[in-house]
Design a protein around this motif. Structure first.
Motif, PDB file in Angstrom:
ATOM      1  N   LEU A  30       0.827  -1.202   0.000  1.00  0.00           N
ATOM      2  CA  LEU A  30       0.000   0.000   0.000  1.00  0.00           C
ATOM      3  C   LEU A  30       0.865   1.258   0.000  1.00  0.00           C
ATOM      4  O   LEU A  30       0.585   2.213  -0.730  1.00  0.00           O
ATOM      5  CB  LEU A  30      -0.939  -0.003   1.208  1.00  0.00           C
ATOM      6  CG  LEU A  30      -1.914   1.151   1.317  1.00  0.00           C
ATOM      7  CD1 LEU A  30      -2.793   1.251   0.075  1.00  0.00           C
ATOM      8  CD2 LEU A  30      -2.782   0.988   2.559  1.00  0.00           C
ATOM      9  N   HIS A  31       1.926   1.251   0.779  1.00  0.00           N
ATOM     10  CA  HIS A  31       2.843   2.398   0.812  1.00  0.00           C
ATOM     11  C   HIS A  31       3.451   2.629  -0.574  1.00  0.00           C
ATOM     12  O   HIS A  31       3.489   3.765  -1.063  1.00  0.00           O
ATOM     13  CB  HIS A  31       3.935   2.144   1.842  1.00  0.00           C
ATOM     14  CG  HIS A  31       4.964   3.222   1.910  1.00  0.00           C
ATOM     15  ND1 HIS A  31       6.043   3.264   1.079  1.00  0.00           N
ATOM     16  CD2 HIS A  31       5.049   4.319   2.701  1.00  0.00           C
ATOM     17  CE1 HIS A  31       6.771   4.333   1.343  1.00  0.00           C
ATOM     18  NE2 HIS A  31       6.181   4.992   2.337  1.00  0.00           N
ATOM     19  N   PHE A  33       2.276   1.723  -3.465  1.00  0.00           N
ATOM     20  CA  PHE A  33       1.232   2.168  -4.382  1.00  0.00           C
ATOM     21  C   PHE A  33       0.958   3.666  -4.199  1.00  0.00           C
ATOM     22  O   PHE A  33       0.886   4.412  -5.175  1.00  0.00           O
ATOM     23  CB  PHE A  33      -0.040   1.353  -4.148  1.00  0.00           C
ATOM     24  CG  PHE A  33      -1.194   1.789  -5.005  1.00  0.00           C
ATOM     25  CD1 PHE A  33      -1.237   1.464  -6.353  1.00  0.00           C
ATOM     26  CD2 PHE A  33      -2.233   2.523  -4.465  1.00  0.00           C
ATOM     27  CE1 PHE A  33      -2.295   1.868  -7.151  1.00  0.00           C
ATOM     28  CE2 PHE A  33      -3.297   2.932  -5.251  1.00  0.00           C
ATOM     29  CZ  PHE A  33      -3.328   2.605  -6.593  1.00  0.00           C
ATOM     30  N   ARG A  34       0.812   4.083  -2.946  1.00  0.00           N
ATOM     31  CA  ARG A  34       0.559   5.502  -2.668  1.00  0.00           C
ATOM     32  C   ARG A  34       1.714   6.370  -3.127  1.00  0.00           C
ATOM     33  O   ARG A  34       1.517   7.443  -3.693  1.00  0.00           O
ATOM     34  CB  ARG A  34       0.313   5.718  -1.183  1.00  0.00           C
ATOM     35  CG  ARG A  34      -1.032   5.217  -0.723  1.00  0.00           C
ATOM     36  CD  ARG A  34      -1.225   5.453   0.750  1.00  0.00           C
ATOM     37  NE  ARG A  34      -2.543   5.053   1.190  1.00  0.00           N
ATOM     38  CZ  ARG A  34      -2.827   4.677   2.413  1.00  0.00           C
ATOM     39  NH1 ARG A  34      -1.878   4.654   3.340  1.00  0.00           N
ATOM     40  NH2 ARG A  34      -4.048   4.331   2.734  1.00  0.00           N
ATOM     41  N   GLU A  35       2.940   5.906  -2.889  1.00  0.00           N
ATOM     42  CA  GLU A  35       4.115   6.657  -3.321  1.00  0.00           C
ATOM     43  C   GLU A  35       4.133   6.813  -4.837  1.00  0.00           C
ATOM     44  O   GLU A  35       4.407   7.904  -5.358  1.00  0.00           O
ATOM     45  CB  GLU A  35       5.392   5.968  -2.846  1.00  0.00           C
ATOM     46  CG  GLU A  35       6.650   6.716  -3.238  1.00  0.00           C
ATOM     47  CD  GLU A  35       7.916   6.058  -2.736  1.00  0.00           C
ATOM     48  OE1 GLU A  35       8.984   6.475  -3.215  1.00  0.00           O
ATOM     49  OE2 GLU A  35       7.854   5.156  -1.889  1.00  0.00           O
ATOM     50  N   GLN A  37       1.582   6.785  -6.856  1.00  0.00           N
ATOM     51  CA  GLN A  37       0.517   7.716  -7.249  1.00  0.00           C
ATOM     52  C   GLN A  37       0.962   9.164  -7.050  1.00  0.00           C
ATOM     53  O   GLN A  37       0.751  10.006  -7.921  1.00  0.00           O
ATOM     54  CB  GLN A  37      -0.747   7.468  -6.419  1.00  0.00           C
ATOM     55  CG  GLN A  37      -1.547   6.273  -6.836  1.00  0.00           C
ATOM     56  CD  GLN A  37      -2.819   6.164  -6.015  1.00  0.00           C
ATOM     57  OE1 GLN A  37      -2.795   6.301  -4.798  1.00  0.00           O
ATOM     58  NE2 GLN A  37      -3.921   5.927  -6.703  1.00  0.00           N
ATOM     59  N   ILE A  38       1.553   9.445  -5.894  1.00  0.00           N
ATOM     60  CA  ILE A  38       1.991  10.818  -5.606  1.00  0.00           C
ATOM     61  C   ILE A  38       3.078  11.242  -6.584  1.00  0.00           C
ATOM     62  O   ILE A  38       3.064  12.360  -7.097  1.00  0.00           O
ATOM     63  CB  ILE A  38       2.462  10.953  -4.146  1.00  0.00           C
ATOM     64  CG1 ILE A  38       1.277  10.787  -3.195  1.00  0.00           C
ATOM     65  CG2 ILE A  38       3.143  12.302  -3.915  1.00  0.00           C
ATOM     66  CD1 ILE A  38       1.659  10.709  -1.721  1.00  0.00           C
ATOM     67  N   LEU A  64       4.674  10.657   3.873  1.00  0.00           N
ATOM     68  CA  LEU A  64       4.166   9.305   3.619  1.00  0.00           C
ATOM     69  C   LEU A  64       4.852   8.276   4.506  1.00  0.00           C
ATOM     70  O   LEU A  64       5.938   8.248   4.841  1.00  0.00           O
ATOM     71  CB  LEU A  64       4.341   8.939   2.155  1.00  0.00           C
ATOM     72  CG  LEU A  64       3.687   7.681   1.680  1.00  0.00           C
ATOM     73  CD1 LEU A  64       2.172   7.752   1.859  1.00  0.00           C
ATOM     74  CD2 LEU A  64       4.004   7.457   0.212  1.00  0.00           C
TER      75      LEU A  64
END
Length: 64
Positions: A30-31, A33-35, A37-38, A64
């Motif tokens: 999840l981390h 994936f979020r990274e 995206q950002i 993050l």
């Protein structure tokens, strides 16, 4: 492949360890994936010369 590999353990300690490992794996996924995206949004803010969005997103990435 040995079918016994996929039989869940009756050992509570092993189940707890397996659960913790699964949680760590999902947290990392999840981390990442979020990274990603950002970082993609940061790239778009640079292309669009949007300084405010760039600053907001880079701060989000740092937190993050």
């Amino acid at each position: 492949m040995d079918n016994d590999t996929f039989i869940s353990s009756n050992d509570p300690a092993q189940r707890k360890t397996d659960s913790k490992l699964a949680e760590l794996f999902l947290d990392k996924a999840l981390h990442d994936f979020r990274e990603a995206q950002i970082r993609k949004l940061i790239d778009h803010s640079l292309i669009n010369h949007d300084k405010d969005e760039f600053l907001r997103l880079t701060e989000a990435l740092k937190n993050l």
